[in-house]
Write a protein that holds these residues in place. Structure first.
Motif, PDB file in Angstrom:
ATOM      1  N   VAL A 125      -0.843  -4.463  -0.712  1.00 35.09           N
ATOM      2  CA  VAL A 125      -0.935  -3.814   0.597  1.00 35.09           C
ATOM      3  C   VAL A 125       0.434  -3.875   1.275  1.00 35.09           C
ATOM      4  CG1 VAL A 125      -2.075  -3.795   2.846  1.00 35.09           C
ATOM      5  CG2 VAL A 125      -3.353  -4.503   0.803  1.00 35.09           C
ATOM      6  N   TRP A 127       2.394  -3.144   4.801  1.00 32.41           N
ATOM      7  CA  TRP A 127       1.995  -3.013   6.199  1.00 32.41           C
ATOM      8  C   TRP A 127       3.123  -3.438   7.132  1.00 32.41           C
ATOM      9  CZ3 TRP A 127       1.706  -7.531   9.246  1.00 32.41           C
ATOM     10  CH2 TRP A 127       1.828  -8.732   8.529  1.00 32.41           C
ATOM     11  N   SER A 150      -7.966  -7.394   4.402  1.00 32.78           N
ATOM     12  CA  SER A 150      -7.598  -6.541   3.265  1.00 32.78           C
ATOM     13  C   SER A 150      -8.443  -6.886   2.041  1.00 32.78           C
ATOM     14  CB  SER A 150      -6.112  -6.696   2.948  1.00 32.78           C
ATOM     15  OG  SER A 150      -5.316  -6.247   4.018  1.00 32.78           O
ATOM     16  N   ARG A 185      -6.683   2.442   1.482  1.00 30.30           N
ATOM     17  CA  ARG A 185      -5.821   2.398   2.665  1.00 30.30           C
ATOM     18  C   ARG A 185      -6.621   2.675   3.931  1.00 30.30           C
ATOM     19  NH1 ARG A 185      -3.489   5.822   6.010  1.00 30.30           N
ATOM     20  NH2 ARG A 185      -1.491   5.261   6.992  1.00 30.30           N
ATOM     21  N   GLN A 189      -7.119   0.083   6.979  1.00 27.02           N
ATOM     22  CA  GLN A 189      -6.610   0.471   8.295  1.00 27.02           C
ATOM     23  C   GLN A 189      -7.691   0.382   9.369  1.00 27.02           C
ATOM     24  OE1 GLN A 189      -3.160   1.629   9.276  1.00 27.02           O
ATOM     25  NE2 GLN A 189      -4.331   0.736  10.952  1.00 27.02           N
ATOM     26  N   VAL A 199      -1.171   0.216   8.144  1.00 28.68           N
ATOM     27  CA  VAL A 199      -1.137   0.094   6.686  1.00 28.68           C
ATOM     28  C   VAL A 199      -0.375   1.291   6.129  1.00 28.68           C
ATOM     29  CG1 VAL A 199      -2.497  -0.083   4.575  1.00 28.68           C
ATOM     30  CG2 VAL A 199      -3.324  -1.138   6.692  1.00 28.68           C
TER      31      VAL A 199
END
Length: 288
Positions: A125, A127, A150, A185, A189, A199
């Protein structure tokens, strides 16, 4: 819900020389007033010296892609994003929050996919913090919040899709990487919006069947591959046999009755479909 608001702070290179010059000046005034026995001037110089010393705690630095959250006795004042040496109220509490792009890889999670098979899955991920107020005050520890949410989103997403493609399946974890990445995603998010986090990207970094069924699933995949290959071979062999009979018929070199055609078809299919090289046998007598 409150959001980040910007606040401007005085340039530190303006405040620092004034503060540095004021301290020795006030000390000198305090000593001079004591020699002259001017009591009120001694007190005033001491107060100025102490106030100047306290004011030095108002200096702070802001690095690129960093926000400094300023609070006064628990009340949010604003966020300073102007880089360099800055000066603000020395009684402000200052919390630095990085707004650089960061990434982390989740641990290998063991979940059951849509069809109930246990799989191992992990994701990367990417971010960054976009709202320092929400990151500082809406959640307790935004970095830990990002990691836990996540992984939770990854688990939830993995249960909605099968591991592999088969009839009746439109999207699978293994074969539709781009679609799965977009869905992952979006899922992450939605969970991180309240933490002031955006993200940028989320992708699966590891995907495999769990160890207890990995061997069985490998055998199933191998069987499927063998069946598909055999079907392709038979399809090609039938086409070649049909082409051979058609060319013999058009050329008129050999007239074959139904029994001879059946024998020829059988021999050709055995040769073409066998996984081993054919061993020729020469017939020195008649066809019968």
């Amino acid at each position: 819900m409150s959001h980040e608001r910007s606040v401007k702070a005085t340039h530190g290179l303006i405040a620092l020389p004034l503060l540095v010059a004021t301290i020795p000046a006030s000390i000198y005034g305090m000593v001079w007033a004591a020699h002259q026995s001017i009591g009120w001037l001694v007190i005033a110089s001491a107060i100025v010296c102490f106030a100047t010393f306290v004011s030095l705690f108002g200096l702070f630095t802001v690095e690129p892609n960093q926000g400094v959250v300023l609070t006064l006795f628990g009340r949010y004042v604003g966020t300073c994003r102007e880089t360099g040496l800055r000066f603000a109220n020395p009684f402000y509490s200052k919390k630095k929050i990085s707004q650089r792009v960061r990434n982390f890889e989740s641990g290998r999670l063991k979940v059951n996919e849509l069809e109930g098979s246990p799989i191992e899955i992990a994701a990367v991920v990417v971010w960054q913090v976009v709202d320092t107020y929400e990151a500082a005050f809406e959640v307790d520890d935004y970095e830990n919040f990002v990691q836990i949410q996540s992984e939770s989103a990854l688990r939830q997403m993995a249960t909605r899709y099968p591991y592999d493609m088969h009839e009746g399946v439109e999207i699978a974890l293994r074969s539709h990487g781009e679609e799965i990445a977009r869905e992952l995603r979006r899922e992450i998010q939605d969970r991180l919006a309240k933490a002031g986090v955006e993200v940028i990207e989320a992708r699966i970094s590891h995907l495999a069947y769990a160890q207890e069924i990995a061997q069985a699933m490998l055998q199933r995949q191998q069987a499927g591959a063998i069946i598909a290959a055999r079907a392709r071979i038979v399809e090609g062999a039938v086409g070649m046999v049909h082409m051979a009979l058609e060319q013999l018929r058009q050329g008129g070199q050999v007239e074959l009755d139904e029994e001879r055609k059946a024998a020829m078809i059988s021999n050709l299919l055995v040769v073409l479909c066998s996984d081993r090289a054919a061993q020729p046998v020469i017939n020195s007598g008649s066809l019968y």
